[in-house]
Enzyme design. Structure first.
Site, PDB file in Angstrom:
ATOM      1  N   ALA A 124      -3.252  19.788  18.570  1.00 13.29           N
ATOM      2  CA  ALA A 124      -2.217  20.342  17.530  1.00 13.29           C
ATOM      3  C   ALA A 124      -1.136  18.661  17.796  1.00 13.29           C
ATOM      4  O   ALA A 124      -0.718  18.564  18.677  1.00 13.29           O
ATOM      5  CB  ALA A 124      -1.585  21.239  18.721  1.00 13.29           C
ATOM      6  N   SER A 125      -1.044  18.848  16.355  1.00 10.62           N
ATOM      7  CA  SER A 125       0.127  16.650  15.979  1.00 10.62           C
ATOM      8  C   SER A 125       1.716  18.123  16.474  1.00 10.62           C
ATOM      9  O   SER A 125       1.922  18.081  17.448  1.00 10.62           O
ATOM     10  CB  SER A 125       0.130  17.110  14.448  1.00 10.62           C
ATOM     11  OG  SER A 125      -1.484  17.148  14.685  1.00 10.62           O
ATOM     12  N   MET A 126       2.200  16.391  16.543  1.00  6.56           N
ATOM     13  CA  MET A 126       3.780  16.588  17.047  1.00  6.56           C
ATOM     14  C   MET A 126       4.736  17.152  15.693  1.00  6.56           C
ATOM     15  O   MET A 126       4.129  16.557  14.584  1.00  6.56           O
ATOM     16  CB  MET A 126       4.030  14.299  17.083  1.00  6.56           C
ATOM     17  CG  MET A 126       3.858  14.340  18.237  1.00  6.56           C
ATOM     18  SD  MET A 126       3.795  12.020  17.881  1.00  6.56           S
ATOM     19  CE  MET A 126       5.618  12.088  17.543  1.00  6.56           C
ATOM     20  N   ARG A 164       5.806  27.119  17.712  1.00  8.17           N
ATOM     21  CA  ARG A 164       4.302  25.835  18.466  1.00  8.17           C
ATOM     22  C   ARG A 164       3.284  27.303  19.253  1.00  8.17           C
ATOM     23  O   ARG A 164       1.818  27.160  19.253  1.00  8.17           O
ATOM     24  CB  ARG A 164       4.540  25.212  18.395  1.00  8.17           C
ATOM     25  CG  ARG A 164       3.412  23.329  18.745  1.00  8.17           C
ATOM     26  CD  ARG A 164       3.414  22.128  18.900  1.00  8.17           C
ATOM     27  NE  ARG A 164       3.664  22.124  19.767  1.00  8.17           N
ATOM     28  CZ  ARG A 164       3.487  20.265  19.958  1.00  8.17           C
ATOM     29  NH1 ARG A 164       2.581  19.868  19.654  1.00  8.17           N
ATOM     30  NH2 ARG A 164       4.156  19.994  20.783  1.00  8.17           N
TER      31      ARG A 164
END
Length: 388
Positions: free
Chosen positions: A96-98, A36
């Protein structure tokens, strides 16, 4: 399972995701190969899970702290106010999602080698990269409405050797030239599933998206199986995503509804308590259920002051409004209502319906969508449906 070549923090996150069953083992190779961190900008605003606030972290100033957030199971804001402000502003508009949410939604997508996927909402590009790693070159098309975000995502995808076709346009229309798709996934909150997506998804395909109503900012992941004439599917879990720009809340503001205060409104009382209405957590199922039953209504929960909290309700089709004032230590709340709709009466009736049904959880609710975009919510079986 070990993550060969992954940094310590990312390896720990991967193990945690597997242990919590947020990530299935078939996604572990993509997780290990596609960090990520490679898709995050230097300056990020992670969400502090304890305080609920966004903190500013810059990799150039504190690379260790930056990396710790990149490898943590927390959502990270990457843009505010559609890019108008360069820093914490009024509304976060890209993120940026979990990782746990990302991989649970990918699990629900149920992709197979050779599937073609349309992603709505490229964002940082990480989700598209994970899909491209899993499915191979040429199998993922992603749509991003913000030109600057799209450019950055393309660059990051190219640097990681996972080129994905990123289109700059409104995702509502999908991408008909690339249809049909086996899977469609949205990474922005929806209030309606666009008919174009149903038309562009193969029969037997699947649409996975965060979906909710204008009643609150809350969403729930819905998995819609597509067939002739539309699609039907169930909700799985609560989430909260930034809303698709074309489907944001059309709210005129409090002053448009209550220009002269509550003095001229109809007054009554209720024994509904603050906790019954709002629940005890951010993702209270009662709020989701009430939103399904009370159409075209927006709820606003004000801050508590001196032991008093007003909760406001606004009709989106007219200027009807209601307010319930909850006070600590009091078993009866004051209610004001004005306009053609008795919004508090509708909310109280919906809450009573939910209790009578046995306080069903998210997984007992479902959604049916016809090819013209008409939506019906339902409880337990599609035959128990009503329009939303």
């Amino acid at each position: 399972m070990t993550f060969t070549g992954a940094e310590e923090g990312r390896s720990e996150l991967g193990r945690s995701l597997l242990e919590r069953k947020a990530m299935t083992s078939d996604w572990a190779p993509a997780f290990a190969a596609v960090p990520r961190s490679a898709f995050l900008p230097d300056r990020i605003w992670p969400h502090d899970m304890e305080t609920g606030a966004a903190v500013t972290v810059d990799q150039r100033d504190d690379p260790v702290l930056w990396s710790s957030y990149a490898d943590a199971d927390v959502p990270i804001v990457t843009q505010w106010d559609d890019g108008v402000t360069d820093g914490p502003g009024r509304v976060p508009t890209s993120s940026a999602s979990m990782p746990s949410v990302v991989f649970r939604m990918l699990r629900e997508l149920d992709v197979k080698r050779g599937h073609r996927v349309l992603e709505i909402g490229t964002g940082t590009g990480w989700n598209a990269a994970l899909l491209a790693h899993r499915l191979g070159p040429g199998h993922v098309v992603s749509i991003e409405i913000d030109p600057e975000i799209a450019v950055q995502a393309r660059e990051r995808l190219a640097r990681t050797g996972l080129p994905v076709r990123v289109l700059v346009q409104d995702g509502t229309d999908g991408h008909e030239p690339g249809a049909p798709y086996d899977r469609i996934i949205a990474t922005a909150g929806l209030r309606r599933i666009p008919p174009a997506w149903l038309a562009q998804c193969s029969p037997g395909g699947r649409i996975v998206a965060p979906w909710g109503t204008h009643y609150s900012n809350q969403d729930a992941v819905v998995c819609v199986g597509v067939g002739d004439g539309g699609g039907v599917g169930r909700f799985t879990e609560p989430v909260e995503f930034m809303k698709m720009r074309a489907q944001r809340l059309p709210f005129a503001g409090h002053a448009a509804y209550v220009p002269d205060g509550v003095s001229g409104a109809d007054r009554s009382t209720t024994k509904v308590t603050e906790s019954e209405l709002l629940g005890v957590s951010r993702f209270a199922v009662a709020s989701f259920a009430v939103g399904l039953r009370v159409r075209d209504c927006c709820r606003t929960v004000a801050d508590k002051r001196d032991g008093a909290r007003p909760v406001w309700f606004y009709g989106l089709g007219d200027r009807s409004w209601a307010c319930a004032m909850f006070r600590d230590g009091q078993t009866v709340a004051q209610v004001w209502q004005s306009g053609p709709r008795r919004l508090w009466d509708e909310v109280a009736a919906a809450l009573d319906w939910w209790h009578t049904a046995g306080q069903p959880g998210f997984e007992r609710f479902g959604l049916t969508v016809t090819e013209d975009g008409t939506q019906q919510a339902w409880l337990d079986i599609p035959e128990n449906s009503w329009p939303v």
